[in-house]
Design a protein around this motif. Structure first.
Motif: not given
Length: 559
Positions: A66, A69, A71, A95-96
């Motif tokens: 997370y 970042k 994805e 989507k991250r």
């Protein structure tokens, strides 16, 4: 230490002076006292603790991804069939990676309880049913009769027993339902002079070898084929593609598994100290064979109990086979509809054979428990001044409570999958590993590389049907030729590679509720279990590579 003190006195007398300090090296003498202290042995964590640690590690990994970042692409449903509710259109969405929280660590097992509610209900009712059968001493009496007939030849019973479990695994994917057999096999093997681990291996490796070498198992073969879909020409693979080689592989893998277990049993029969569970031998004997010295008379109550016991298990096995998927028709579903319309008083909500799940089977075991209770309690003396109903409920609840710890382990194992899905890490890992195949042109090369990729993926997704549904839609283009038709080697070979890899990892993975539930029932810690089964895993790994390579060389339609 008395000898040391006498030696010091002699030194004092010879010197004839005041007592002097002993030489420096003498200070080490008291270390003799520590030699008698037992060394602290490493104690393996419980299955529950291991799974909670795995969830914790995944939570921390989600934080790192997370913060970076990262994805991934997630497939989301956008259109459903109005009549059936099935998804008919998907779309890819970026989507991250979602960071999971500390509280999620404790919520995950609760979600696991919900996800595996059918399995947990089944295991609770199964535990109660088995306990009532054991309380009647019918199984002990049957075991004694079998051992008398097979005196000196007990080891040969392993062959038909493991063949049965392997057949159930290769045809209907025996997994959670196998948990009911451990309390039969383990006491039987201990009474025969083997150990707890032998009984564990007969069921776990027997059924596991069958699932690994699935032939028509709908939870492996059918789901994988459905995931591949159709090639650019509109042609779809069927269960018949590669079936001959899957049958050959099943014979070879089952033979390897049986040989390994028989050699282990033969070894510990000759040298009990070589048993994986030798240190708990006496405890296991007491726990699993509480009244083994007592000669059990097989009266009419016990004979009927064994008959009901066998009937319920046979119904379970037949009911869970996906007949409609295997035969490519709807005969069983149609039969259930006919009963619903014409004999609703018998069963109005039960799906046809092969269309129901474990909570339906739990209902069969509940019926079996009630029948067994009636056979053994009506007209029989009751302990503690209880009446028949109270005695039944007491035994039923005791059996369910005994196996509740197994349910907790299964729920926590499902919690691992929950964290992977909710954080999108499962999608990230699946796509990353699938894309790593690259531009391999050789069909055999693709199959073997897929097998190696499927191994870590199977650890992350222990559910074979969940694995196939997540991975195989991504592989459809990979196992096609440049002209858009199915590769004669890689297409059906990818399904076999998936079966081999998923089955191998599900022998040992702590994320599998079946594995952790089995060792919890057998009272074998995970460390000892791994020590005992890893040689077999290595042998089957090598055999799998060889079978995939030979099958690839033979090609379609055999393999």
């Amino acid at each position: 230490m008395a000898q040391v003190r006498q030696q010091e006195e002699v030194i004092i007398d010879i010197n004839g002076g005041p007592p002097s300090k002993p030489p420096r090296h003498k200070k080490r003498m008291p270390s003799m006292k520590t030699k008698g202290k037992p060394k602290k042995r490493f104690k393996m964590l419980s299955a529950f603790s291991i799974l909670m640690l795995i969830i914790l590690v995944l939570v921390i990994i989600s934080w790192i991804l997370y913060w970076a970042k990262v994805e991934t692409t997630v497939k989301e449903a956008v259109k459903w069939d109005e009549n059936t509710g099935e998804v008919i259109q998907w779309q890819d969405t970026a989507k991250r990676i979602q960071a999971m929280g500390i509280v999620d660590l404790f919520i995950a097992p609760m979600k696991g309880f919900i996800e595996k509610s059918g399995v947990i209900i089944f295991i609770l009712i199964l535990g109660a049913f088995i306990y009532m059968v054991i309380s009647s001493k019918a199984l002990e009496g049957m075991s004694q009769a079998i051992l008398v007939k097979m005196k000196g030849k007990e080891i040969w019973a392993i062959i038909p027993l493991m063949t049965f479990f392997s057949l159930a695994g290769t045809t209907e994917g025996m997994a959670e339902e196998s948990l009911g057999f451990y309390m039969i096999m383990i006491p039987l093997m201990i009474a025969a002079g083997f150990d707890t681990f032998t009984g564990l291996l007969i069921v776990l490796v027997g059924a596991g070898a069958g699932v690994l070498a699935s032939t028509v198992n709908p939870f492996v073969i059918t789901v994988a084929l459905d995931g591949l879909g159709k090639d650019s020409t509109g042609a779809a693979l069927t269960a018949g593609d590669g079936l001959v080689w899957r049958l050959v592989s099943w014979v070879i893998i089952t033979a390897i598994a049986i040989t390994y277990v028989m050699l282990y049993a033969w070894q510990i029969k000759r040298s009990p100290q070589k048993s994986i569970t030798f240190s708990t031998k006496d405890e296991d004997y007491t726990y699993f064979l509480k009244n083994s010295t007592q000669k059990i008379k097989m009266d009419w109550r016990r004979r009927w109990t064994i008959a009901i016991f066998a009937i319920v298990f046979v119904i379970m096995i037949i009911y869970l086979v996906g007949w409609d998927q295997i035969l490519r028709n709807t005969a069983m579903a149609d039969a259930a509809n006919w009963i619903r319309n014409h004999i609703p008083y018998l069963a109005a909500t039960v799906p046809g054979f092969g269309n129901g799940s474990l909570e339906i089977v739990a209902g069969f075991f509940l019926i079996g428990a009630i029948v067994v209770g009636m056979i053994n309690l009506i007209g029989a003396p009751h302990a503690d001044g209880l009446d028949g109903e109270q005695t039944f409920l007491k035994e039923f609840m005791a059996g369910a409570s005994d196996i509740l710890s197994v349910c907790l382990v299964i729920a926590t194992a499902a919690g691992v999958g929950y964290i992977l899905r909710e954080s999108y890490m499962q999608d990230l890992f699946v796509r990353g590993l699938s894309n790593s195949i690259g531009n391999i042109s050789s069909g055999i090369g693709k199959v073997i590389v897929l097998y190696l990729i499927f191994l870590p993926l199977s650890f992350l997704i222990p559910s074979t049907s969940g694995f196939a549904a997540a991975v195989f839609p991504l592989l459809s283009g990979v196992v096609q030729t440049s002209s858009g038709t199915w590769d004669p080697v890689a297409a059906s070979g990818s399904v076999t590679a998936f079966s081999f890899a998923s089955g191998l990892i599900n022998f040992i993975t702590p994320t599998s509720g079946v594995v952790m539930g089995a060792i919890a029932i057998a009272r074998v810690d995970y460390g000892r279990f791994i020590k005992g089964i890893m040689p077999l895993v290595g042998i089957i790994f090598a055999a799998s590579i060889g079978l995939l390579a030979i099958g690839g060389a033979i090609g379609s339609p055999i393999a």
